[in-house]
Every structure is written in C-alpha cells, then in structure tokens.
Design a protein around this motif. Sequence first.
Motif, PDB file in Angstrom:
ATOM      1  N   GLY A   1       0.740  -0.984  -0.047  1.00  8.11           N
ATOM      2  CA  GLY A   1       0.171   0.177  -0.087  1.00  8.11           C
ATOM      3  C   GLY A   1       0.961   1.380  -0.069  1.00  8.11           C
ATOM      4  O   GLY A   1       0.191   2.565  -0.475  1.00  8.11           O
TER       5      GLY A   1
ATOM      6  N   PRO B   1      -1.890   2.704  -3.235  1.00  6.74           N
ATOM      7  CA  PRO B   1      -2.881   2.807  -2.042  1.00  6.74           C
ATOM      8  C   PRO B   1      -4.228   1.890  -2.393  1.00  6.74           C
ATOM      9  O   PRO B   1      -5.012   1.650  -1.527  1.00  6.74           O
ATOM     10  CB  PRO B   1      -3.320   4.093  -1.732  1.00  6.74           C
ATOM     11  N   THR B   2      -4.399   1.757  -3.510  1.00  8.53           N
ATOM     12  CA  THR B   2      -5.405   1.006  -4.192  1.00  8.53           C
ATOM     13  C   THR B   2      -5.708  -0.546  -3.268  1.00  8.53           C
ATOM     14  O   THR B   2      -6.937  -0.929  -2.992  1.00  8.53           O
ATOM     15  CB  THR B   2      -5.361   0.361  -5.592  1.00  8.53           C
TER      16      THR B   2
ATOM     17  N   PHE C   1      -5.476  -1.006  -0.297  1.00  9.62           N
ATOM     18  CA  PHE C   1      -5.835  -0.793   0.903  1.00  9.62           C
ATOM     19  C   PHE C   1      -7.311  -0.889   0.970  1.00  9.62           C
ATOM     20  O   PHE C   1      -7.856  -1.055   2.166  1.00  9.62           O
ATOM     21  CB  PHE C   1      -5.695   0.790   1.699  1.00  9.62           C
ATOM     22  N   GLY C   2      -8.177  -1.160   0.102  1.00  9.08           N
ATOM     23  CA  GLY C   2      -9.354  -1.390  -0.164  1.00  9.08           C
ATOM     24  C   GLY C   2      -9.847  -2.638   0.576  1.00  9.08           C
ATOM     25  O   GLY C   2     -10.873  -2.786   1.084  1.00  9.08           O
TER      26      GLY C   2
ATOM     27  N   THR D   1      -8.304   5.054   3.439  1.00 10.70           N
ATOM     28  CA  THR D   1      -8.077   4.778   2.018  1.00 10.70           C
ATOM     29  C   THR D   1      -8.076   6.205   1.178  1.00 10.70           C
ATOM     30  O   THR D   1      -7.233   6.941   1.457  1.00 10.70           O
ATOM     31  CB  THR D   1      -8.792   3.717   1.367  1.00 10.70           C
TER      32      THR D   1
ATOM     33  N   ILE E   1     -11.239   5.165  -3.774  1.00  9.41           N
ATOM     34  CA  ILE E   1     -10.647   3.943  -3.529  1.00  9.41           C
ATOM     35  C   ILE E   1     -11.783   3.273  -2.699  1.00  9.41           C
ATOM     36  O   ILE E   1     -12.496   2.299  -2.923  1.00  9.41           O
ATOM     37  CB  ILE E   1      -9.606   3.712  -2.789  1.00  9.41           C
TER      38      ILE E   1
END
Length: 330
Positions: A96, A100-101, A103-104, A314, A318
Amino acid sequence: MNRKPLNSFMVVGLALLLALAGLAHAGEIKIALDCPPELDKCGTYVFSKTFSDHLIANGLKVKLYPDQALGNEDEKLDQVSQGLLEVSNSFLGKAGQLDPTIFGFNLYYLFDSISHADRVIGNTNIMDKINAGLTKNGVRLLALASVGAFSGLANARHPIKTPADMKGLRIRAMDKVQAEYLKAWGASTVVIPWAEIYNSLQTGVADGYLNPAIVPVMFKHTEVLKYYSDLKVGVPFRIIICSEDWYKGLSDKDRKIVDEAVAKGVAANRVWQTKIEASGINTLKAAGVQVYENTPEERDQFAKLVRPLYAKVTSPEIADMFIKAAEANR
C-alpha cells in the motif's frame, strides 16, 4: 521506472546477505516465507508449498527461505522491487505504500466472507488497478492469501464484548490504517513490527492485537494472551508479491507455469482456510484462551464506528470503488 532507491549501505548489506545465503544459483526462484512452515497452521505456507511444488514439478529451481531469513518486511519489499528476491509472502500494508488501491481490502466489515472477497477479485478489474501502480515500482501482486478466519481481538486483560470494553487497552496496530480503527473503538495504539510483538506483549507495551484465532496459537502467544473476542472485522489477507523484472523476464512457457502455480496455490489456500475457519476457535480454546463469541448486534457496534473512516484510511475514490464492488458481488 519510479522505484524507491536503496541507500549505499542498504545496497551493500543486501548484496552481502544474498551472497552469504548462497543465492547466486542461476535460475533459482527464491521465496521468502513469513511464518513457520506448518501446513496445518500457516495459510501463506500452504500457498507457497503448493506454488513451489508445481514449479519444481515443471523443472524450475526453487528455494524457500524461513521467516526473517532475508530481512524484515521493508527489506523484503526493497529486495523484490530491485529484482534481488523473486517472490515474497508479505504484509499488505507495505504494498500500500507503493500503491494505495490495495488498502481497499483493509476496509473492516465490508466483506461477508473470504468467498465474497474472492468474487470481488475475480469479477472486477481491481487486481489490474493495483498492479498498474505496483509494477511501476518493480513489484507485482500475484495473489492474496488468507491466514485464517476473519480477525478477532486477542488480549491479556479481559473479554471484549462492545467498544466500551476497549477503553484503557493499548492494542498493537500493524500500521496507521489499523490504528485509526482501534482509536475509533476507544483503545490507545502502538505500531509494533511483528518480529517484536512477543516481547511487547510480555512486557506490557501492548495488551493485545487483531488477528485470526489461529495466529496466537501459531506464534505461541497464548502464553501471554488469555482472552479472544470473535469480532470478525475483515478479511485476513497477506499478499504474495514478486519482482516485476523477474516476472516479465520469464519465457512464455515459464510464465505460464508460474501463473498455473499461483492458481493452484490460491486454491489450496482457500481449502485450508475453510478448514481453519471451523477449527481455529477450538484450537485457541484448547490452548487455554477464553473465547467470547460476539453477537451480531455487538459486532454491529464496532462496524458502525469504523465505516465512516473508509474514505480516511484509503481515499474517497478507492473506498467508493470497493464499496460498489462489494455490493455488486455480495
């Protein structure tokens, strides 16, 4: 490529580490494990053993390295991104940092089950979106491996029935994202690397942590942790990552073998997950831990406090993408 640079000391250190470990064998695929090599307890090992067996059966050279043998989470991520380590079982939050995607998958109380999360993975382009960011940094996400049933809270102080019971506890957070959730429930937090968690529990630096029921047993933390509350907060995923340079450098034949091995590894991991979901709580009880099985109404109190944090842990974009994907595949 926009990759995180290694400083000169780290480059020298990694070079020495790889040389001393005898990793210069041409064509050898190195796999860094993250838990004891026990098929009955460790989900990522189930993946890696199945994955490596398929590679070996098809003529590829593989070597599995014990947890911490090739460094900590940051060092393993650096080695993968630089092409020094082919495959690593790693902490989701580290990827992440690169994109950061992913982190979903850490949105608590979003998924109903592992199979629900798998439908999101299989029926959407979320994996492609994650890899669009990761591969720019030299890392590819191969798979998400379950490490047990949905996570609960293990602690040394008392049973946790509702968020009100969290007051006065200091809970280990694996990263800043998890710390936000714990604070919303009223606990204080301290971010501690996993390698230091046992000592932190023994000395009272931390009172407990969130994890599947099998984890305190696997790492012998039941010597310290005496209470477990089955909060079922979210999917307990670790990630299987590989070097993008290595993956792209494979021949078409070998890449097909690797992709087949990933599919077999995921399938074996999910079979294991189904078994451990049924037995994990009983294993924890047998180890002397007092287990409290929270009611749906009690878990809903925890869920209501964290759902407003989705866009914060997030990003609004996201969070919205994952919420829509989860609803469409429920």
